[in-house]
Write a protein that holds these residues in place. Structure first.
Motif, PDB file in Angstrom:
ATOM      1  N   ASN A  88       0.479  -1.036  -0.018  1.00 26.75           N
ATOM      2  CA  ASN A  88      -0.309  -0.284   0.306  1.00 26.75           C
ATOM      3  C   ASN A  88       0.979   1.363  -0.281  1.00 26.75           C
ATOM      4  O   ASN A  88       2.477   1.143   0.868  1.00 26.75           O
ATOM      5  N   CYS A  89       0.373   2.940  -0.380  1.00 28.76           N
ATOM      6  CA  CYS A  89       1.292   3.803  -0.173  1.00 28.76           C
ATOM      7  C   CYS A  89       1.307   4.211   0.744  1.00 28.76           C
ATOM      8  O   CYS A  89       2.548   4.953   1.056  1.00 28.76           O
ATOM      9  N   GLY A  90       0.528   4.344   1.639  1.00 29.09           N
ATOM     10  CA  GLY A  90       1.283   4.550   2.863  1.00 29.09           C
ATOM     11  C   GLY A  90       0.732   6.407   2.865  1.00 29.09           C
ATOM     12  O   GLY A  90       0.880   6.749   4.506  1.00 29.09           O
ATOM     13  N   ALA A  91       0.054   6.517   2.512  1.00 31.64           N
ATOM     14  CA  ALA A  91      -0.022   7.694   2.133  1.00 31.64           C
ATOM     15  C   ALA A  91      -1.234   8.612   2.474  1.00 31.64           C
ATOM     16  O   ALA A  91      -1.893   9.593   2.698  1.00 31.64           O
ATOM     17  N   CYS A  92      -1.943   8.160   1.769  1.00 34.54           N
ATOM     18  CA  CYS A  92      -3.396   7.835   0.871  1.00 34.54           C
ATOM     19  C   CYS A  92      -4.551   7.749   2.483  1.00 34.54           C
ATOM     20  O   CYS A  92      -4.446   7.856   3.651  1.00 34.54           O
ATOM     21  N   TYR A  93      -5.165   8.760   2.057  1.00 31.34           N
ATOM     22  CA  TYR A  93      -6.804   8.414   3.118  1.00 31.34           C
ATOM     23  C   TYR A  93      -6.873   7.661   4.552  1.00 31.34           C
ATOM     24  O   TYR A  93      -6.779   7.404   5.051  1.00 31.34           O
ATOM     25  N   PHE A  94      -6.560   5.936   3.677  1.00 33.01           N
ATOM     26  CA  PHE A  94      -7.303   5.115   4.032  1.00 33.01           C
ATOM     27  C   PHE A  94      -5.712   4.523   5.027  1.00 33.01           C
ATOM     28  O   PHE A  94      -5.863   4.089   5.429  1.00 33.01           O
ATOM     29  N   CYS A  95      -4.830   4.618   4.044  1.00 33.10           N
ATOM     30  CA  CYS A  95      -3.441   3.768   4.841  1.00 33.10           C
ATOM     31  C   CYS A  95      -3.472   4.760   5.863  1.00 33.10           C
ATOM     32  O   CYS A  95      -2.518   3.921   6.856  1.00 33.10           O
ATOM     33  N   GLN A  96      -3.555   5.977   5.421  1.00 32.15           N
ATOM     34  CA  GLN A  96      -2.943   7.115   7.240  1.00 32.15           C
ATOM     35  C   GLN A  96      -3.996   6.552   8.136  1.00 32.15           C
ATOM     36  O   GLN A  96      -3.287   6.749   9.333  1.00 32.15           O
ATOM     37  N   LEU A 102      -7.086  -1.493   2.400  1.00 35.52           N
ATOM     38  CA  LEU A 102      -8.067  -0.677   1.229  1.00 35.52           C
ATOM     39  C   LEU A 102      -7.487   0.772   0.812  1.00 35.52           C
ATOM     40  O   LEU A 102      -8.128   1.440   0.232  1.00 35.52           O
ATOM     41  N   CYS A 103      -5.880   0.565   0.925  1.00 33.62           N
ATOM     42  CA  CYS A 103      -5.709   1.886  -0.154  1.00 33.62           C
ATOM     43  C   CYS A 103      -6.298   2.128  -1.589  1.00 33.62           C
ATOM     44  O   CYS A 103      -6.225   1.808  -2.018  1.00 33.62           O
ATOM     45  N   GLU A 104      -5.828   3.475  -1.557  1.00 36.24           N
ATOM     46  CA  GLU A 104      -6.146   3.907  -2.589  1.00 36.24           C
ATOM     47  C   GLU A 104      -5.258   4.088  -4.283  1.00 36.24           C
ATOM     48  O   GLU A 104      -5.953   4.488  -5.033  1.00 36.24           O
ATOM     49  N   ARG A 105      -4.194   3.702  -3.984  1.00 35.25           N
ATOM     50  CA  ARG A 105      -3.657   3.292  -4.642  1.00 35.25           C
ATOM     51  C   ARG A 105      -3.016   2.176  -4.298  1.00 35.25           C
ATOM     52  O   ARG A 105      -1.155   1.742  -4.377  1.00 35.25           O
ATOM     53  N   LEU A 106      -3.692   0.937  -3.793  1.00 30.36           N
ATOM     54  CA  LEU A 106      -3.057  -0.648  -3.700  1.00 30.36           C
ATOM     55  C   LEU A 106      -2.420  -0.803  -5.133  1.00 30.36           C
ATOM     56  O   LEU A 106      -2.823  -1.272  -6.139  1.00 30.36           O
TER      57      LEU A 106
HETATM   58 ZN   LIG Z   1      -2.874   4.216   0.432  1.00 34.07          ZN
END
Ligand SMILES: [Zn+2]
Ligand SMILES: [Zn+2]
Length: 339
Positions: A88-96, A102-106
């Protein structure tokens, strides 16, 4: 090195590709075993919307670390590891908010846009690696990923000791769910599958309450089941599974149904009987726990892995999968998966 390449939907070959080089935060894993999963077949068939082609598939794998980048700290050359394929990206709304599945850039190793484990070697970020316990084979290590999805399902269900379970589907994922339910203190585990040979296999795992439909198991739970787990990925099954849920019970949609298809539920029943319908998506903080319960004997791993094939026979592995033969089919890209 040899690798399976899905050039585009429907075009698969085993071919030579360049050896991967580790980026600073990556390790190179020499793959001991990689399990074949329905997702791989969806990728081959062009039915997995997120996949970017060409791709080396394979997301259920374990192996030995043979090189590390300069920024790698925890992992050393020679470590035996399993890989959590989720990136996961670690930075999007869900990652944070700690919801990385559920990452938006999974991204996902061997699934979306990174080479996977159907290859002699693969480069993966250090943070995806988990050391295997002493004595755990690579074949068993390649079962951690599917089990980690099942553990994620348990985290969603939050079942109580003594509850009853009904599992729809006696394939590898259904039987992992059934074994996990038993391990978690189920009072009753029933399994439904329309394939008689799969039901026979469920019995070999010690599940006595099996049938081709709800009618065949209903008398063991006349008020329904506390936990119903849909593990076929067939939308119609996801729909009728609600009929098996006890009052205040839960339905977990675990199988991957085709996007866009609709299941129809009686809204009054869900209200009136206080039924909960849940989804469970891939892996979230469940890879580590899956290693621990696998190591503790929650799963009959020997019975789970029915085929181990060399990488050159990948096309035959896919045929076996499509025919429904056996349970988990694994590829050993570097020879025996036992060590
Ligand atoms: Zn993410
Ligand atoms: Zn899988």
């Amino acid at each position: 090195m040899r690798a399976v390449i899905v050039e585009k939907p429907g075009v698969v070959r085993v071919d030579d590709v360049p050896e991967p080089e580790p980026a600073a935060d990556e390790a190179i894993v020499r793959v001991g075993a990689c399990g074949l999963c329905g997702t791989d077949v969806h990728i081959i068939d062009g039915e997995f919307p997120l996949t970017r082609y060409p791709i080396i598939p394979g997301h259920e794998f374990a192996g030995e670390v043979v090189a590390v980048g300069e920024a790698v700290i925890e992992i050393k050359v020679g470590d035996r590891v399993g890989v959590d394929p989720t990136i996961n990206c670690g930075a999007c709304y869900f990652c944070q908010r700690g919801q990385g599945n559920l990452c938006e850039r999974l991204n996902s190793i061997g699934v979306v846009a990174r080479p996977g484990g159907f290859a002699e070697c693969v480069a993966v970020p250090e943070r995806t690696l988990y050391k295997l316990p002493d004595g755990m084979s690579f074949a068993d290590g390649a079962l951690i990923e599917p089990l980690s999805c099942v553990v994620r399902g348990v985290h969603r269900l939050q079942p109580q000791v003594g509850e009853s379970y009904l599992i729809y589907g006696a394939g590898p994922i259904g039987l992992l769910n059934a074994q996990m339910a038993r391990y978690n203190g189920a009072g009753l585990v029933a399994v439904i599958d329309i394939n008689p040979s799969r039901l026979a296999r469920a019995r070999q795992f010690g599940f006595e309450v099996v049938g081709a439909s709800l009618d065949e198991v209903r008398e063991r739970a006349p008020r329904g089941f506390d936990n119903v787990i849909e593990a076929t990925g067939v939308t119609k099954v996801a729909e009728i599974a609600i009929d098996a849920v006890k009052r205040r019970g839960k339905l977990l949609l675990f199988g991957v149904c085709p996007p866009g298809e609709k299941a129809c539920y009686d809204a009054f029943k869900i209200y009136n009987e206080e039924i909960t319908i849940l989804g469970s998506m891939a892996v979230l903080n469940s890879y580590g726990p899956a290693i621990d319960v696998l190591n503790a004997g929650a799963v009959d791993t020997e019975a789970m892995v029915t085929h181990t094939l060399p990488i050159e026979e990948f096309p035959r592995a896919v045929e076996l999968f499509r025919s429904g033969a056996g349970l988990k089919i694994q590829i050993a890209p570097n020879g025996s998966a036992a060590s």
